[in-house]
Write an enzyme that holds these catalytic residues in place. Structure first.
Site, PDB file in Angstrom:
ATOM      1  N   LYS A 282       0.868  -1.398   0.453  1.00  0.00           N
ATOM      2  CA  LYS A 282       0.179   0.170  -0.039  1.00  0.00           C
ATOM      3  C   LYS A 282       0.352   1.240  -0.202  1.00  0.00           C
ATOM      4  O   LYS A 282       0.390   2.114  -0.506  1.00  0.00           O
ATOM      5  CB  LYS A 282      -0.521   0.108   1.462  1.00  0.00           C
ATOM      6  CG  LYS A 282      -0.148  -0.110   2.516  1.00  0.00           C
ATOM      7  CD  LYS A 282      -1.241  -0.449   3.470  1.00  0.00           C
ATOM      8  CE  LYS A 282      -0.603   0.033   5.096  1.00  0.00           C
ATOM      9  NZ  LYS A 282      -0.295   1.648   5.277  1.00  0.00           N
ATOM     10  N   ASP A 283       1.932   1.440   0.665  1.00  0.00           N
ATOM     11  CA  ASP A 283       2.726   2.108   0.507  1.00  0.00           C
ATOM     12  C   ASP A 283       3.646   2.134  -1.318  1.00  0.00           C
ATOM     13  O   ASP A 283       4.527   3.756  -0.983  1.00  0.00           O
ATOM     14  CB  ASP A 283       3.987   2.077   1.244  1.00  0.00           C
ATOM     15  CG  ASP A 283       3.768   2.482   2.746  1.00  0.00           C
ATOM     16  OD1 ASP A 283       2.827   2.904   2.966  1.00  0.00           O
ATOM     17  OD2 ASP A 283       3.694   1.703   3.789  1.00  0.00           O
TER      18      ASP A 283
ATOM     19  N   THR B 194      -6.589   9.569  12.868  1.00  0.00           N
ATOM     20  CA  THR B 194      -5.781   8.562  11.608  1.00  0.00           C
ATOM     21  C   THR B 194      -5.065   9.526  10.549  1.00  0.00           C
ATOM     22  O   THR B 194      -4.707  10.604  10.608  1.00  0.00           O
ATOM     23  CB  THR B 194      -6.640   8.276  10.743  1.00  0.00           C
ATOM     24  OG1 THR B 194      -6.536   7.838   9.483  1.00  0.00           O
ATOM     25  CG2 THR B 194      -8.144   8.817  10.425  1.00  0.00           C
TER      26      THR B 194
ATOM     27  N   SER C 236      -4.948   8.834   7.359  1.00  0.00           N
ATOM     28  CA  SER C 236      -5.090   8.153   5.876  1.00  0.00           C
ATOM     29  C   SER C 236      -6.730   9.461   5.826  1.00  0.00           C
ATOM     30  O   SER C 236      -7.298   9.506   6.068  1.00  0.00           O
ATOM     31  CB  SER C 236      -5.824   7.344   6.228  1.00  0.00           C
ATOM     32  OG  SER C 236      -6.322   6.729   4.763  1.00  0.00           O
ATOM     33  N   LEU C 237      -6.485  10.362   4.325  1.00  0.00           N
ATOM     34  CA  LEU C 237      -7.063  10.718   3.970  1.00  0.00           C
ATOM     35  C   LEU C 237      -8.293   9.654   3.645  1.00  0.00           C
ATOM     36  O   LEU C 237      -9.726  10.231   3.460  1.00  0.00           O
ATOM     37  CB  LEU C 237      -6.625  11.794   2.611  1.00  0.00           C
ATOM     38  CG  LEU C 237      -5.864  12.477   3.105  1.00  0.00           C
ATOM     39  CD1 LEU C 237      -6.127  13.597   2.141  1.00  0.00           C
ATOM     40  CD2 LEU C 237      -6.185  13.630   4.391  1.00  0.00           C
ATOM     41  N   ARG C 238      -7.895   8.868   3.100  1.00  0.00           N
ATOM     42  CA  ARG C 238      -8.983   7.559   2.526  1.00  0.00           C
ATOM     43  C   ARG C 238     -10.239   7.030   3.791  1.00  0.00           C
ATOM     44  O   ARG C 238     -10.950   6.990   3.614  1.00  0.00           O
ATOM     45  CB  ARG C 238      -7.896   6.010   1.957  1.00  0.00           C
ATOM     46  CG  ARG C 238      -9.096   5.385   1.628  1.00  0.00           C
ATOM     47  CD  ARG C 238      -8.901   3.979   1.741  1.00  0.00           C
ATOM     48  NE  ARG C 238      -7.650   3.424   2.379  1.00  0.00           N
ATOM     49  CZ  ARG C 238      -7.641   2.739   4.027  1.00  0.00           C
ATOM     50  NH1 ARG C 238      -9.040   2.772   4.135  1.00  0.00           N
ATOM     51  NH2 ARG C 238      -7.158   2.895   4.821  1.00  0.00           N
ATOM     52  N   ARG C 239      -9.764   6.669   5.522  1.00  0.00           N
ATOM     53  CA  ARG C 239     -10.085   7.053   6.351  1.00  0.00           C
ATOM     54  C   ARG C 239     -10.978   8.005   6.544  1.00  0.00           C
ATOM     55  O   ARG C 239     -12.006   7.867   7.885  1.00  0.00           O
ATOM     56  CB  ARG C 239      -9.412   5.945   7.240  1.00  0.00           C
ATOM     57  CG  ARG C 239      -7.964   5.145   7.298  1.00  0.00           C
ATOM     58  CD  ARG C 239      -7.795   4.694   7.643  1.00  0.00           C
ATOM     59  NE  ARG C 239      -7.149   2.975   7.669  1.00  0.00           N
ATOM     60  CZ  ARG C 239      -5.546   2.457   8.476  1.00  0.00           C
ATOM     61  NH1 ARG C 239      -5.111   3.525   8.426  1.00  0.00           N
ATOM     62  NH2 ARG C 239      -5.142   1.601   7.905  1.00  0.00           N
TER      63      ARG C 239
ATOM     64  N   ARG D   7       1.095  10.197  13.335  1.00  0.00           N
ATOM     65  CA  ARG D   7       1.730   9.573  12.861  1.00  0.00           C
ATOM     66  C   ARG D   7       2.561   8.909  13.427  1.00  0.00           C
ATOM     67  O   ARG D   7       2.464   8.971  14.536  1.00  0.00           O
ATOM     68  CB  ARG D   7       2.787  10.858  11.861  1.00  0.00           C
ATOM     69  CG  ARG D   7       2.644  11.567  11.097  1.00  0.00           C
ATOM     70  CD  ARG D   7       2.323  10.804   9.346  1.00  0.00           C
ATOM     71  NE  ARG D   7       3.110  10.545   9.591  1.00  0.00           N
ATOM     72  CZ  ARG D   7       4.189  11.037   9.000  1.00  0.00           C
ATOM     73  NH1 ARG D   7       4.195  12.621   8.431  1.00  0.00           N
ATOM     74  NH2 ARG D   7       5.072  10.331   8.914  1.00  0.00           N
TER      75      ARG D   7
ATOM     76  N   THR E  58       4.591   3.316  17.792  1.00  0.00           N
ATOM     77  CA  THR E  58       4.721   4.545  18.546  1.00  0.00           C
ATOM     78  C   THR E  58       2.723   5.054  18.344  1.00  0.00           C
ATOM     79  O   THR E  58       2.386   6.068  19.220  1.00  0.00           O
ATOM     80  CB  THR E  58       4.988   5.601  17.883  1.00  0.00           C
ATOM     81  OG1 THR E  58       6.072   5.322  18.112  1.00  0.00           O
ATOM     82  CG2 THR E  58       4.974   7.001  17.865  1.00  0.00           C
ATOM     83  N   ARG E  59       2.054   4.773  17.886  1.00  0.00           N
ATOM     84  CA  ARG E  59       0.917   4.610  17.379  1.00  0.00           C
ATOM     85  C   ARG E  59       0.073   4.508  18.782  1.00  0.00           C
ATOM     86  O   ARG E  59      -1.025   5.015  19.734  1.00  0.00           O
ATOM     87  CB  ARG E  59      -0.144   4.664  16.525  1.00  0.00           C
ATOM     88  CG  ARG E  59       1.014   5.114  15.083  1.00  0.00           C
ATOM     89  CD  ARG E  59      -0.188   5.189  14.195  1.00  0.00           C
ATOM     90  NE  ARG E  59       0.237   5.346  12.652  1.00  0.00           N
ATOM     91  CZ  ARG E  59       0.161   5.951  11.538  1.00  0.00           C
ATOM     92  NH1 ARG E  59      -1.252   5.797  11.751  1.00  0.00           N
ATOM     93  NH2 ARG E  59       0.678   6.051  10.759  1.00  0.00           N
TER      94      ARG E  59
ATOM     95  N   CYS F 132      -1.001   7.547  -2.094  1.00  0.00           N
ATOM     96  CA  CYS F 132      -1.253   6.842  -0.990  1.00  0.00           C
ATOM     97  C   CYS F 132      -2.720   7.983  -0.024  1.00  0.00           C
ATOM     98  O   CYS F 132      -3.076   7.079   0.892  1.00  0.00           O
ATOM     99  CB  CYS F 132      -0.476   6.774  -0.298  1.00  0.00           C
ATOM    100  SG  CYS F 132       1.200   5.315  -0.602  1.00  0.00           S
TER     101      CYS F 132
END
Length: 313
Positions: free
Chosen positions: A82-83, A126, A128-131, A148, A153-154, A241
């Protein structure tokens, strides 16, 4: 046959899991090979103070590793597919698509609360703009916060109480043994994943036929059909992405079913469509199906949605 292979990888815990998995699988098939890892720090690992959508996404997590591959300092690169941008640098190719893990996204929340049960104005993390787009189409009240850093870390940020919930890919959560933290697994009807989510892309030099022959053993045909269809759709839409595009392909007995989503960042506008193609006998035909679905979405106004997003980035 080569006696040694050097795998290039990021140094995050998930990237190392993926590289070690690749190393183990290759060693199982070729026990005589001496396989080593070379750790590479990528731009995406360094620039952690800005949202991904603001700093661009053209190979943030892959380009620096690819430089080592082009320079012949490594023999192959292992990426989260996906990256990987849909256009690889000249001289490089994705040789293998590994068998896909569960492609769905998951909710991690305080008290195990599900998406619909989160309190009004809950802080959802999140990057992600998709999410974000799909979340806001379902829950426009959510307070979306950028997050990030690698998966560990998250979780540290979440545990510190910065957010009410966060959304992650099931594959990474499962691979790093955080499955017990999952509050909800979101079905594709609710949240379409990123293109290529759950699969690894093993990248090699086009002219290194020995390495390509070795890593082809890890290619999973069904995953390749699905991912090449998804990536063709993304490429035709000129997305990346960090554009609100989701897609999911399934392939069985020569039949490909491809679902796709294109939406505005605020979730107020969203297009859903799908395509089914039967009798497929090559991955190239799967790519044609991806392009055909992209054309359907463009005819419905996807280009206007995406153009507006690009102007504001």
């Amino acid at each position: 046959m080569k006696k040694q292979l050097i795998i290039g990888t990021r140094s995050s815990p998930l990237a190392l899991w993926q590289a070690e998995f690749t190393k183990t699988e290759l060693s199982r098939h070729f026990p005589e090979l001496d396989i080593k890892l070379k750790l590479v720090k990528t731009t995406g690992d360094v620039l952690l103070d800005s949202p991904l959508s603001k700093i661009g996404d053209m190979g943030l997590f892959t380009k620096d590793i690819e430089k080592h591959l082009i320079a012949k300092e490594i023999d192959l690169a292992v990426h989260s597919l996906k990256d990987v941008p849909t256009g690889t640098p000249e001289g490089l190719i994705i040789t293998s698509f590994t068998e896909r893990e569960d492609t769905r996204d998951v909710i991690i929340s305080k008290g195990g609360v599900k998406l619909k049960e989160l309190p009004a104005n809950a802080k959802m993390a999140t990057s992600s703009l998709r999410r974000m787009s799909q979340l806001l189409s379902l829950r426009p009240d959510l307070d979306i916060r950028d997050i990030r850093g690698n998966l560990n870390t998250r979780f540290q940020k979440f545990n510190a109480g910065e957010f009410d919930a966060m959304m992650l890919a099931y594959a990474g959560v499962y691979r790093l043994n955080f499955s017990d933290r999952i509050s909800e697994i979101l079905p594709h009807e609710v949240m379409l994943p990123a293109v290529g989510q759950g699969a690894l892309g093993i990248e090699t030099r086009v002219d290194d036929e020995q390495t390509r022959e070795i890593v082809r053993i890890l290619n999973h045909a069904n995953t390749e059909y699905c991912c090449r269809a998804e990536r063709a759709l993304l490429r035709h839409l000129q997305g990346g992405c960090q554009i609100p595009i989701g897609a999911y392909g399934s392939f069985q007995n020569g039949t490909l079913r491809l679902l796709a989503y294109v939406g505005s960042v605020d979730g107020k506008v969203g297009l859903h469509d799908e395509i089914t193609k039967t009798g497929l006998t090559s991955p190239e035909q799967a790519e044609e199906a991806g392009i055909a679905l992209a054309e359907k979405l463009l005819a419905q106004g996807a280009d206007a949605i995406l153009s507006q997003i690009r102007k504001t980035r």
